[in-house]
Structure formats: C-alpha cells, structure tokens
Design an enzyme around this catalytic site. Structure first.
Site, PDB file in Angstrom:
ATOM      1  N   ARG A  92     -27.634 -39.720 -14.823  1.00 54.15           N
ATOM      2  CA  ARG A  92     -29.042 -40.044 -14.570  1.00 54.15           C
ATOM      3  C   ARG A  92     -29.789 -40.342 -15.867  1.00 54.15           C
ATOM      4  O   ARG A  92     -30.777 -41.075 -15.857  1.00 54.15           O
ATOM      5  CB  ARG A  92     -29.701 -38.884 -13.810  1.00 54.15           C
ATOM      6  CG  ARG A  92     -29.767 -37.571 -14.568  1.00 54.15           C
ATOM      7  CD  ARG A  92     -29.923 -36.375 -13.650  1.00 54.15           C
ATOM      8  NE  ARG A  92     -28.690 -36.108 -12.916  1.00 54.15           N
ATOM      9  CZ  ARG A  92     -28.553 -35.138 -12.017  1.00 54.15           C
ATOM     10  NH1 ARG A  92     -29.564 -34.352 -11.729  1.00 54.15           N
ATOM     11  NH2 ARG A  92     -27.410 -34.949 -11.401  1.00 54.15           N
TER      12      ARG A  92
ATOM     13  N   LYS B 155     -16.483 -29.662 -18.142  1.00 55.28           N
ATOM     14  CA  LYS B 155     -15.887 -29.627 -16.810  1.00 55.28           C
ATOM     15  C   LYS B 155     -14.606 -28.795 -16.828  1.00 55.28           C
ATOM     16  O   LYS B 155     -13.985 -28.604 -17.879  1.00 55.28           O
ATOM     17  CB  LYS B 155     -15.538 -31.052 -16.357  1.00 55.28           C
ATOM     18  CG  LYS B 155     -16.723 -31.963 -16.089  1.00 55.28           C
ATOM     19  CD  LYS B 155     -16.242 -33.348 -15.686  1.00 55.28           C
ATOM     20  CE  LYS B 155     -17.406 -34.289 -15.426  1.00 55.28           C
ATOM     21  NZ  LYS B 155     -18.155 -33.939 -14.215  1.00 55.28           N
TER      22      LYS B 155
END
Length: 516
Positions: free
Chosen positions: A367, A292
């Site tokens: 996920r 990130k």
C-alpha cells in the site's frame, strides 16, 4: 516465447477436418447429446456411440474419449486421416453466457492437456458450434483455453526426454465447424491476444527474484514502447526524492536493487477518456524488518503479479489498439528486504502530496508504494477512472480463498463493469465494502495515517489506505493475493504457480466498456 512463435501457434483451417493428416483431431460433445451432430463422419459417431452405450463416455465435463481411426477398418472414405481423434465432453449446458464461455474454455483446456500428454505436435480443433454463444465468443474461448493450457515454463530446466510426461503443442488449427469464418477469425484473434497477455504475466511471475528485478520491469516496458509506439518514462530514486515519494523510497531502503516507477502511455485522442492502471511490482517481499516466516517465503517472488498483470495488459493494448480509450499504466517496482538501512516499525514517512504515515508493520508495504503511484498518477495524468491490482493482503485469502479476487471501489458503475468483465473472463471477483468505520482503524496518534489497521477487516483497511490517495476519481482496487497463484484449479490453469490473472479481465473491461 517470442511474438512470432505466438502468431504461428494458431491458425484457421477451412478444409475438411477428416483430411487433416496431423497428430490429433479434437471434437466436442455436450452431456446427453447422443446424436453427436458436431462429430463429422458416421463411422466415428458409431464408434463413439459404442463407448456411450458401455458407459465409458457421456459428454460430461472433463471426460475424454480417444479413438485411433486406423483400427476402424480400411477402405472407408470418411475415416479421419489423422493419427488420433479425441472427443471432449462439454458437460451440461450452462444457463448464463459467462458459464457457457467458461464451459468452452475448460473443454478446450482439457483438449490441450490431453494433447500434451499424447505428445501431439499438430492438433486440429473443430469448434463446438452447438454451444449457445456468438461464433466469435466460441472461437475466443476455445483459443484461450487451448493456449492457456498449453503454457509451460521450463526456461531453467534441462531437457530430459525420459522424464518428459507432456509436451507443448507446436501448432493448433481451428476449424469453424460451420460457423462464419470472419466471426471465427475475429474471436480467435481476441482469444490469442488475451491468452498471450496472461501467459506473459505468468512468465514474469515465474522468474526468480534474481531473474526479475525492478529494473526488469523498466527494461520490458522500454522494449514494449519501442515495439508498440507507446510512450515510456522511468522514474528512478533521484526522481522519487525530488517528488517526495516516501512510500517507494522507504520500502526500497533495505535493498541493493534500485526502485523504479515504470510509466507507459497509450494515447488515441484528447477527446477520449483516460483509464489509469496501477500494478504492485514487489519483485521480492521478505516482509522487511517485520520478517515473514521462512516456510513458503520463496513464493514471495510472486508479489509482483499486479505489476505483471498491468504490464501484460499494456502489451495486449499495444496489439489491439482500442479506439475508445487512452490508457496510462504505472508500476511501482522495488524489493522489500531487511538490510541495515531498512525501514523500521515506528518510522514515519511522507508520501507524494504530503500525507504522513506511521509504519506499524513493514510487511504492509504494498500500500505504501501504490499510494505514491496513485497520488502521482492522478495528479499528473488526470484520469477519468483508475484500477489498481495488487497481491495486497493475506486477509483476502481468509475471506475468499483462492477462488475470487477481492474488489473494493468508490464507484458502483466501475465496480459493476469489473464484476461483469471478471465473469466473462473466468476470473470472478467479489465486492467488499468500504466506509468510514473501517477508515477509523487507520487513525494514528503521530501521523496523518498508519499503514495497518490490525487483523480485523485487513483487506478492507488496506483498500481504505489506498482510498486516501485517489480523491474523487472513480477507482477500483483488485486484491489478487488469493488468485495470482494457486488459483482454483482448472484445465487451463496450473495446479501451482502463477495463474496470469488480471490481464484478461482488464481486456474484457476495456473491450466491452468502450463499446457501450
């Protein structure tokens, strides 16, 4: 705060409010309510009337009027004994029940904020009996607004009285304002329980990444189980290897912190339906190899807010002991870091149950851990319905901002129940579609599925990934990435930091659905 401190923070008072000798008495007035029937005492009503004529107060939402009884004269038998009286505006009457609940909640939050700024330690609050709500709802929402707005996280700060602009109120006393005492008590206890759950979730999220780790989830769950009589089971890395949980194992590869799958069970009867809650517990998310940007990465300690919401909801369930449900909670907890052993783009993992997944982006990790927890939990506990909460996608912020949680579901009845619960809790949701046209974006050339479908419809394709692991069980996914922190500013919500969203919506769902 300890459980004892929470219990002692609020109580009912039946005596005349004007006899209260504490720091502050709070009353509420609606916009345009010139009769001010909710204000006990003609002297105070007269003083407030002068402010109304001068245009200084009209009962609008967020307005306040502060009065010092000692300045009104001496010898008046009906003068308040408290040091101050605060009148808070409710605003115009709302049409819908959810709007009226939020109206009360926000007004109570305003009162708590103002009390904190006045450094009031003991505060008596007269319930706004004129609002068109059931007495228990008025008390519930007042309690929620007061306690949520009174929240502070100052564990790591030195106390400096010279810089202290606001303090936490030490004691709230609720006066029914003419409402039935039994109903007020019932509502107050429900509001306290929900507020405590939300503040517990805030506490977990506010902890730094080195203060709240996957093991912290496990330790907290064990303590909760001992306190409430729930069953607790913790799966560690060796268990996950035996079970083939490649999602959790893959995400945790780059971290020195061992992953945990926390499982809590609240059981009533085999005849009752089972609700399964799953919360994403990423205690820090650097993005892994797909790193990130550095700016704002400190907020990635909040990537465990779904897990915090589920664990906090279980705390409230342990207190309230709902008779209509069995509840099982699973929190897959890990860090996502870029160590030498970290999962790489292009890797293929195998989830619990045998589904293979091509890793396109290691920052689409939530996920992966949820998929293992969902598949394992459904096979093991055979729930009647499933709800998961996760700070899953930045895309939901682009679509809904910081104002609504994204809701995706394979069952209309479940979705409708959650939409209603969110409105009642002041945590609104917005339903997004699911469908095979979105699932196609996850097709992989080398595995059963890939973990991203590109930028288009990112929130939906993330939910499609999870849907692969739930089968036909009624299931709903709440993407709280936009609301778990920096949520719409309200009097009872912090400007910055974690909102504690989720537990109150879940509690409303459990309370109302179980009653039908």
């Amino acid at each position: 705060m300890t459980v004892k401190e929470w219990i002692e923070m609020m109580e009912l008072r039946k005596k005349d409010p004007w006899e209260f000798r504490g720091d502050l008495v709070v009353c509420f007035v609606g916009e345009g309510d010139r009769k001010m029937a909710a204000i006990p005492g003609a002297v105070v009503r007269k003083a407030l009337g002068q402010a109304w004529k001068a245009g200084d107060f009209a009962g609008k939402k967020g307005e306040t009027f502060l009065l010092y009884p000692a300045l009104l004269g001496t010898g008046e038998a009906e003068l308040p004994r408290a040091r101050r009286v605060l009148v808070v505006g409710l605003g115009k009457p709302e049409e819908k029940v959810a709007g009226r609940r939020e109206q009360v909640r926000c007004a109570a939050g305003t009162a708590a904020v103002r009390a904190g700024a006045l450094k009031a330690r003991r505060v008596l609050v007269v319930l706004p009996a004129g609002v068109e709500l059931a007495p228990e709802e008025i008390a519930e929402c007042t309690a929620e607004g007061l306690l949520l707005a009174n929240y502070r996280f100052d564990k790591y700060k030195k106390e400096d009285p010279d810089k202290q602009e606001s303090v936490r109120v030490g004691k709230f006393l609720l006066h029914g304002g003419g409402l039935a005492t039994a109903s007020v008590r019932q509502g107050m206890e429900a509001g306290m329980s929900a507020a405590e759950a939300a503040c517990s979730a805030r506490d977990m999220a506010n902890e730094p990444g080195n203060g709240w780790t996957p093991s912290s989830f496990a330790d907290h769950a064990r303590k909760l189980a001992r306190r409430s009589g729930m069953k607790c089971r913790i799966l560690d890395r060796s268990d996950m290897k035996k079970l083939g949980m490649g999602g959790i194992l893959g995400v945790s590869q780059g971290s020195a912190q061992p992953p945990k799958l926390v499982i809590l069970q609240y059981r009533t009867s085999k005849k009752k339906p089972t609700l399964m809650l799953v919360g994403k517990g990423l205690t820090f998310d650097s993005g892994g190899i797909s790193l990130k940007p550095a700016s704002g990465m400190e907020e990635m300690k909040y990537d465990m807010c779904g897990g915090a919401a589920v664990l906090a909801a279980m705390e409230a369930i342990g207190r309230e002991k709902p008779a209509a449900w069995n509840v099982v909670a699973l929190i897959p907890a890990t860090e996502n870091l870029g160590g030498s052993a970290a999962m790489k783009p292009g890797d293929i993992i195998t989830h619990f149950g045998g589904t293979t997944s091509e890793i396109i982006n290691t920052d689409a990790e939530g996920r992966l851990i949820l998929a293992d927890a969902l598949a394992y939990g459904i096979k093991t506990y055979q729930p009647d319905m499933v709800i998961d909460l996760a700070t899953l996608t930045g895309a939901v912020i682009i679509g809904l901002g910081h104002h609504r949680t994204g809701l995706l579901a394979n069952d209309d009845t479940l979705a409708a129940g959650l939409l209603e619960a969110g409105e009642l809790a002041g945590e609104p949701l917005w339903r997004l579609p699911l469908g095979p046209e979105y699932r196609k974006q996850l097709d992989s050339e080398v595995a059963d599925i890939k973990n991203t479908g590109g930028r288009p419809a990112g929130t939906i394709t993330a939910a499609c990934y999870l849907q692969e692991f739930v089968g036909d069980v009624p299931w709903a996914h709440l993407d709280i990435a936009g609301t778990a922190w920096n949520f719409t500013e309200k009097s009872y919500m912090p400007k910055k930091g974690p909102s504690g969203i989720g537990p109150r919506t879940l509690l409303h769902f459990i309370r109302t659905t179980g009653a039908r």
